[in-house]
Design a protein around this motif. Structure first.
Motif, PDB file in Angstrom:
ATOM      1  N   ALA A  78     -15.805   9.736   7.603  1.00  0.00           N
ATOM      2  CA  ALA A  78     -16.347  10.235   8.868  1.00  0.00           C
ATOM      3  C   ALA A  78     -17.868  10.218   8.798  1.00  0.00           C
ATOM      4  O   ALA A  78     -18.453  10.729   7.839  1.00  0.00           O
ATOM      5  CB  ALA A  78     -15.833  11.642   9.152  1.00  0.00           C
ATOM      6  N   PRO A  79     -18.531   9.638   9.797  1.00  0.00           N
ATOM      7  CA  PRO A  79     -19.996   9.569   9.774  1.00  0.00           C
ATOM      8  C   PRO A  79     -20.680  10.923   9.954  1.00  0.00           C
ATOM      9  O   PRO A  79     -21.874  11.042   9.732  1.00  0.00           O
ATOM     10  CB  PRO A  79     -20.326   8.619  10.927  1.00  0.00           C
ATOM     11  N   SER A  80     -19.911  11.937  10.310  1.00  0.00           N
ATOM     12  CA  SER A  80     -20.484  13.267  10.513  1.00  0.00           C
ATOM     13  C   SER A  80     -20.928  13.902   9.207  1.00  0.00           C
ATOM     14  O   SER A  80     -21.602  14.926   9.215  1.00  0.00           O
ATOM     15  CB  SER A  80     -19.450  14.174  11.182  1.00  0.00           C
ATOM     16  N   GLY A  81     -20.555  13.309   8.075  1.00  0.00           N
ATOM     17  CA  GLY A  81     -20.936  13.860   6.789  1.00  0.00           C
ATOM     18  C   GLY A  81     -20.036  14.983   6.330  1.00  0.00           C
ATOM     19  O   GLY A  81     -20.337  15.689   5.377  1.00  0.00           O
ATOM     20  N   SER A  82     -18.910  15.146   6.987  1.00  0.00           N
ATOM     21  CA  SER A  82     -17.985  16.222   6.638  1.00  0.00           C
ATOM     22  C   SER A  82     -17.207  15.935   5.361  1.00  0.00           C
ATOM     23  O   SER A  82     -16.604  16.833   4.786  1.00  0.00           O
ATOM     24  CB  SER A  82     -16.993  16.425   7.781  1.00  0.00           C
TER      25      SER A  82
ATOM     26  N   SER B  14     -15.234   8.344  15.110  1.00  0.00           N
ATOM     27  CA  SER B  14     -16.260   8.811  16.031  1.00  0.00           C
ATOM     28  C   SER B  14     -17.356   9.576  15.295  1.00  0.00           C
ATOM     29  O   SER B  14     -17.070  10.391  14.415  1.00  0.00           O
ATOM     30  CB  SER B  14     -15.630   9.723  17.092  1.00  0.00           C
ATOM     31  N   ALA B  15     -18.596   9.334  15.676  1.00  0.00           N
ATOM     32  CA  ALA B  15     -19.723  10.081  15.123  1.00  0.00           C
ATOM     33  C   ALA B  15     -19.758  11.502  15.672  1.00  0.00           C
ATOM     34  O   ALA B  15     -20.362  12.387  15.076  1.00  0.00           O
ATOM     35  CB  ALA B  15     -21.031   9.367  15.440  1.00  0.00           C
ATOM     36  N   LYS B  16     -19.088  11.729  16.798  1.00  0.00           N
ATOM     37  CA  LYS B  16     -19.104  13.050  17.429  1.00  0.00           C
ATOM     38  C   LYS B  16     -17.963  13.945  16.981  1.00  0.00           C
ATOM     39  O   LYS B  16     -18.067  15.166  17.050  1.00  0.00           O
ATOM     40  CB  LYS B  16     -19.081  12.905  18.942  1.00  0.00           C
ATOM     41  N   SER B  17     -16.846  13.343  16.552  1.00  0.00           N
ATOM     42  CA  SER B  17     -15.694  14.135  16.146  1.00  0.00           C
ATOM     43  C   SER B  17     -14.979  13.453  14.985  1.00  0.00           C
ATOM     44  O   SER B  17     -14.476  12.339  15.137  1.00  0.00           O
ATOM     45  CB  SER B  17     -14.711  14.314  17.305  1.00  0.00           C
ATOM     46  N   GLN B  18     -14.899  14.136  13.855  1.00  0.00           N
ATOM     47  CA  GLN B  18     -14.219  13.566  12.701  1.00  0.00           C
ATOM     48  C   GLN B  18     -12.727  13.415  12.928  1.00  0.00           C
ATOM     49  O   GLN B  18     -12.042  12.742  12.160  1.00  0.00           O
ATOM     50  CB  GLN B  18     -14.466  14.423  11.463  1.00  0.00           C
TER      51      GLN B  18
END
Length: 190
Positions: A103-107, A153-157
């Motif tokens: 995930a691009p969110s870094g989670s 999605s970058a907005k939601s993992q």
């Protein structure tokens, strides 16, 4: 050398995947050297780690005629100089791993798609780098329509896009019959 996929790291260093190895460029894009490959595993996919500038996660696999397919993930934070010990993906969930992405969110959410031992399309997720997995079957996917992760999605993992790689015979000609599926609940439904 035929590259199947590649990632560009800081300093324009390239890490690329072949069928059985990972290679990296050094000072130019023409001086590749092997950074991983044991001769028996296939390298199915690689992805950059959004939290580590030189981080790569690799999906590897092997086949045993008695046990069937098995898949593992390996990680590096130093562009392939050193690698973590392989972490097995439960073979009851995914025997033949086909693709992976973070995930691009870094989670730290990791997704792997592939086929279970019966040939059903499957997606697994891990929020702890493969120590535990959640498994979901992708309805209607079989070896004739293998699932590959297209994007997270970058907005939601929890939002993942999966493409299928399939063919159908149309007037005697094999014709692309791919689909793009979306899940907003981490692969539970598409």
């Amino acid at each position: 050398m035929l590259f199947r996929s590649l990632e560009i790291l800081p300093g324009t260093k390239i890490v690329a995947r072949t069928e059985t190895a990972l290679v990296a460029s050094q000072s130019s894009w023409c001086d590749f050297r092997s950074i991983f490959g044991n001769g028996s595993d296939s390298v199915s996919d690689i992805t950059r780690d959004p939290m580590q500038p030189n981080g790569i996660v690799a999906l590897t696999g092997s086949y045993d005629k008695t046990a069937g397919f098995s898949s593992r993930i390996l990680q590096t934070t130093d562009a392939g100089k050193t690698w973590s010990a392989p972490v097995a993906i439960p073979s009851a969930s995914i025997g033949q791993g086909l693709s992976l992405d973070l995930a691009p969110s870094g989670s730290g959410r990791l997704y792997v798609s592939g086929l279970d031992p019966t040939g059903k399309g499957t997606i697994v997720t891990s929020d702890d780098r493969g120590q535990s997995w959640t498994t979901h079957t992708i309805a209607g996917i079989d070896p004739g329509a293998a699932p590959y992760i297209a994007q997270i999605s970058a907005k939601s993992q929890d939002t993942v896009f999966v493409r299928t790689d399939a063919y159908a015979e149309v007037d005697g000609i094999d014709t692309a019959n791919d689909a793009l599926l979306v899940s907003t609940d981490a692969g539970a439904t598409f």
